[in-house]
Design a protein around this motif. Structure first.
Motif, PDB file in Angstrom:
ATOM      1  N   LEU A 207      -8.015   0.531   5.637  1.00 34.42           N
ATOM      2  CA  LEU A 207      -7.081   1.547   6.082  1.00 34.42           C
ATOM      3  C   LEU A 207      -7.806   2.834   6.439  1.00 34.42           C
ATOM      4  CD1 LEU A 207      -6.545   3.954   3.786  1.00 34.42           C
ATOM      5  CD2 LEU A 207      -5.310   2.148   2.649  1.00 34.42           C
ATOM      6  N   ARG A 208      -7.086   3.652   7.195  1.00 34.67           N
ATOM      7  CA  ARG A 208      -7.603   4.967   7.576  1.00 34.67           C
ATOM      8  C   ARG A 208      -6.683   6.013   6.970  1.00 34.67           C
ATOM      9  NH1 ARG A 208     -11.280   3.990  11.824  1.00 34.67           N
ATOM     10  NH2 ARG A 208     -11.029   1.870  12.628  1.00 34.67           N
ATOM     11  N   LEU A 209      -7.253   6.896   6.190  1.00 30.24           N
ATOM     12  CA  LEU A 209      -6.441   7.893   5.498  1.00 30.24           C
ATOM     13  C   LEU A 209      -5.917   8.951   6.458  1.00 30.24           C
ATOM     14  CD1 LEU A 209      -8.545   8.283   2.246  1.00 30.24           C
ATOM     15  CD2 LEU A 209      -6.309   7.192   2.472  1.00 30.24           C
ATOM     16  N   ALA A 210      -6.654   9.205   7.517  1.00 34.04           N
ATOM     17  CA  ALA A 210      -6.251  10.229   8.481  1.00 34.04           C
ATOM     18  C   ALA A 210      -6.778   9.860   9.853  1.00 34.04           C
ATOM     19  CB  ALA A 210      -6.786  11.594   8.060  1.00 34.04           C
ATOM     20  N   PHE A 211      -6.201  10.443  10.872  1.00 31.21           N
ATOM     21  CA  PHE A 211      -6.648  10.204  12.233  1.00 31.21           C
ATOM     22  C   PHE A 211      -8.119  10.591  12.361  1.00 31.21           C
ATOM     23  CE2 PHE A 211      -6.361   9.554  16.652  1.00 31.21           C
ATOM     24  CZ  PHE A 211      -7.102  10.549  17.268  1.00 31.21           C
ATOM     25  N   GLY A 212      -8.926   9.665  12.895  1.00 33.98           N
ATOM     26  CA  GLY A 212     -10.341   9.937  13.064  1.00 33.98           C
ATOM     27  C   GLY A 212     -11.181   9.678  11.839  1.00 33.98           C
ATOM     28  N   ALA A 213     -10.548   9.382  10.711  1.00 34.17           N
ATOM     29  CA  ALA A 213     -11.307   9.121   9.479  1.00 34.17           C
ATOM     30  C   ALA A 213     -11.945   7.741   9.548  1.00 34.17           C
ATOM     31  CB  ALA A 213     -10.393   9.225   8.270  1.00 34.17           C
TER      32      ALA A 213
ATOM     33  N   ALA B  62       0.863  -1.179   0.000  1.00 29.61           N
ATOM     34  CA  ALA B  62       0.000   0.000   0.000  1.00 29.61           C
ATOM     35  C   ALA B  62       0.897   1.225   0.000  1.00 29.61           C
ATOM     36  CB  ALA B  62      -0.915  -0.001   1.215  1.00 29.61           C
ATOM     37  N   PRO B  63       1.212   1.780  -1.171  1.00 26.67           N
ATOM     38  CA  PRO B  63       2.085   2.938  -1.229  1.00 26.67           C
ATOM     39  C   PRO B  63       1.327   4.221  -0.919  1.00 26.67           C
ATOM     40  CG  PRO B  63       1.420   2.319  -3.437  1.00 26.67           C
ATOM     41  CD  PRO B  63       0.774   1.334  -2.502  1.00 26.67           C
ATOM     42  N   GLY B  64       2.070   5.264  -0.625  1.00 30.99           N
ATOM     43  CA  GLY B  64       1.432   6.553  -0.413  1.00 30.99           C
ATOM     44  C   GLY B  64       1.321   6.905   1.047  1.00 30.99           C
ATOM     45  N   ASN B  65       0.626   7.979   1.307  1.00 31.74           N
ATOM     46  CA  ASN B  65       0.479   8.506   2.654  1.00 31.74           C
ATOM     47  C   ASN B  65      -0.896   8.212   3.210  1.00 31.74           C
ATOM     48  OD1 ASN B  65       3.086   9.729   2.674  1.00 31.74           O
ATOM     49  ND2 ASN B  65       2.285  11.336   1.362  1.00 31.74           N
ATOM     50  N   PHE B  66      -0.913   7.677   4.406  1.00 33.96           N
ATOM     51  CA  PHE B  66      -2.164   7.429   5.097  1.00 33.96           C
ATOM     52  C   PHE B  66      -1.851   7.266   6.572  1.00 33.96           C
ATOM     53  CE2 PHE B  66      -0.767   3.113   5.246  1.00 33.96           C
ATOM     54  CZ  PHE B  66      -0.190   2.889   4.006  1.00 33.96           C
ATOM     55  N   TYR B  67      -2.882   7.207   7.392  1.00 31.76           N
ATOM     56  CA  TYR B  67      -2.679   7.180   8.833  1.00 31.76           C
ATOM     57  C   TYR B  67      -2.369   5.783   9.350  1.00 31.76           C
ATOM     58  CZ  TYR B  67      -3.831   7.240  13.801  1.00 31.76           C
ATOM     59  OH  TYR B  67      -3.802   7.072  15.166  1.00 31.76           O
ATOM     60  N   ARG B  68      -3.156   4.771   8.921  1.00 28.64           N
ATOM     61  CA  ARG B  68      -2.994   3.452   9.527  1.00 28.64           C
ATOM     62  C   ARG B  68      -3.607   2.368   8.656  1.00 28.64           C
ATOM     63  NH1 ARG B  68      -4.675   1.271  15.490  1.00 28.64           N
ATOM     64  NH2 ARG B  68      -6.054  -0.411  14.794  1.00 28.64           N
ATOM     65  N   LEU B  69      -2.946   1.209   8.644  1.00 32.57           N
ATOM     66  CA  LEU B  69      -3.492   0.006   8.024  1.00 32.57           C
ATOM     67  C   LEU B  69      -4.084  -0.873   9.103  1.00 32.57           C
ATOM     68  CD1 LEU B  69      -0.552  -0.826   5.595  1.00 32.57           C
ATOM     69  CD2 LEU B  69      -2.764   0.113   4.979  1.00 32.57           C
ATOM     70  N   ASP B  70      -5.291  -1.316   8.908  1.00 32.81           N
ATOM     71  CA  ASP B  70      -5.914  -2.235   9.855  1.00 32.81           C
ATOM     72  C   ASP B  70      -5.743  -3.664   9.326  1.00 32.81           C
ATOM     73  OD1 ASP B  70      -8.488   0.182  10.730  1.00 32.81           O
ATOM     74  OD2 ASP B  70      -6.537  -0.228  11.634  1.00 32.81           O
ATOM     75  N   ALA B  71      -6.814  -4.424   9.192  1.00 30.86           N
ATOM     76  CA  ALA B  71      -6.681  -5.818   8.780  1.00 30.86           C
ATOM     77  C   ALA B  71      -6.379  -5.943   7.288  1.00 30.86           C
ATOM     78  CB  ALA B  71      -7.957  -6.576   9.108  1.00 30.86           C
ATOM     79  N   TRP B  72      -5.487  -6.859   6.976  1.00 30.80           N
ATOM     80  CA  TRP B  72      -5.207  -7.280   5.599  1.00 30.80           C
ATOM     81  C   TRP B  72      -5.871  -8.642   5.370  1.00 30.80           C
ATOM     82  CZ3 TRP B  72      -2.514  -4.866   1.734  1.00 30.80           C
ATOM     83  CH2 TRP B  72      -1.589  -3.869   2.070  1.00 30.80           C
ATOM     84  N   ALA B  73      -6.158  -8.916   4.108  1.00 24.24           N
ATOM     85  CA  ALA B  73      -6.713 -10.226   3.760  1.00 24.24           C
ATOM     86  C   ALA B  73      -6.310 -10.584   2.338  1.00 24.24           C
ATOM     87  CB  ALA B  73      -8.235 -10.239   3.898  1.00 24.24           C
ATOM     88  N   TRP B  74      -6.342 -11.876   2.074  1.00 24.41           N
ATOM     89  CA  TRP B  74      -6.173 -12.383   0.717  1.00 24.41           C
ATOM     90  C   TRP B  74      -7.444 -13.144   0.338  1.00 24.41           C
ATOM     91  CZ3 TRP B  74      -2.404 -11.245  -2.664  1.00 24.41           C
ATOM     92  CH2 TRP B  74      -1.202 -10.726  -2.168  1.00 24.41           C
ATOM     93  N   TYR B  75      -7.890 -12.896  -0.873  1.00 25.77           N
ATOM     94  CA  TYR B  75      -9.023 -13.600  -1.455  1.00 25.77           C
ATOM     95  C   TYR B  75      -8.550 -14.270  -2.734  1.00 25.77           C
ATOM     96  CZ  TYR B  75     -12.288 -10.854   1.460  1.00 25.77           C
ATOM     97  OH  TYR B  75     -12.985 -10.290   2.503  1.00 25.77           O
ATOM     98  N   ARG B  76      -9.323 -15.216  -3.207  1.00 23.64           N
ATOM     99  CA  ARG B  76      -9.064 -15.773  -4.526  1.00 23.64           C
ATOM    100  C   ARG B  76     -10.386 -16.033  -5.237  1.00 23.64           C
ATOM    101  NH1 ARG B  76      -6.491 -21.744  -3.087  1.00 23.64           N
ATOM    102  NH2 ARG B  76      -8.433 -22.767  -2.407  1.00 23.64           N
TER     103      ARG B  76
END
Length: 121
Positions: A99-105, A24-38
Motif C-alpha cells: 500500500l501507499r500511505l500518501a500520494f507519491g509515497a 486494511a483499516p485506517g487512512n491511506f492513499y491506495r492499496l496495490d496488490a494483495w496476496a495470501w500466504y500460508r
C-alpha cells in the motif's frame, strides 16, 4: 500505522469450505496488490494466491481450482474462498498487501497477524 486484521479461520472437515477475510483499516492513499500466504509447521511461508489492482489473479498449483482470491476496494478487504479443503491445507494463513500511505509515497508492505486453518476428520 495501518495494521491488517484477518478473520475467518477455524477447523473444518476434509471437503469443507472456509472463507478468510483481511481488512486494511485506517487512512491511506491506495492499496496495490494483495496476496495470501500460508505457513505449515516447520516450513517456510509460501505464496498461494495474489490479486492485483486490475483484478488479475495468480495461484499456486496446490490450490488452483479450489481457492479463489477476491478484493473489495470499497471495503479495503481481500478474501480467500477455500473449497474442497484437504488435511494438507492445514496451516497458518497470512494476508499481505502493498500500500501507499500518501500520494507519491513509496510502497509499504504489510502482513496480517495470521489465522489458523485446520482440516481434519
Amino acid at each position: 500505522q495501518v495494521q491488517l486484521v484477518e478473520s475467518g479461520g477455524g477447523s473444518v472437515q476434509p471437503g469443507g469450505s472456509l472463507r478468510l477475510s483481511c481488512v486494511a483499516p485506517g487512512n491511506f492513499y491506495r492499496l496495490d496488490a494483495w496476496a495470501w500466504y500460508r505457513q505449515m509447521p516447520g516450513q517456510q511461508r509460501d505464496l498461494i494466491a495474489r490479486i492485483n489492482v486490475a483484478q488479475t489473479t495468480n495461484y499456486a498449483g496446490s490450490v488452483e481450482g479450489r481457492f479463489f482470491i477476491s478484493r473489495d476496494d470499497e471495503k479495503n478487504t481481500v478474501y480467500l474462498s477455500m473449497g474442497d479443503l484437504k488435511p494438507e491445507d492445514t496451516a497458518v494463513y497470512y494476508c499481505n498487501v502493498n500500500l501507499r500511505l500518501a500520494f507519491g509515497a513509496s510502497t509499504t508492505n504489510l502482513w496480517g497477524q495470521g489465522t489458523q486453518v485446520t482440516v481434519a476428520s
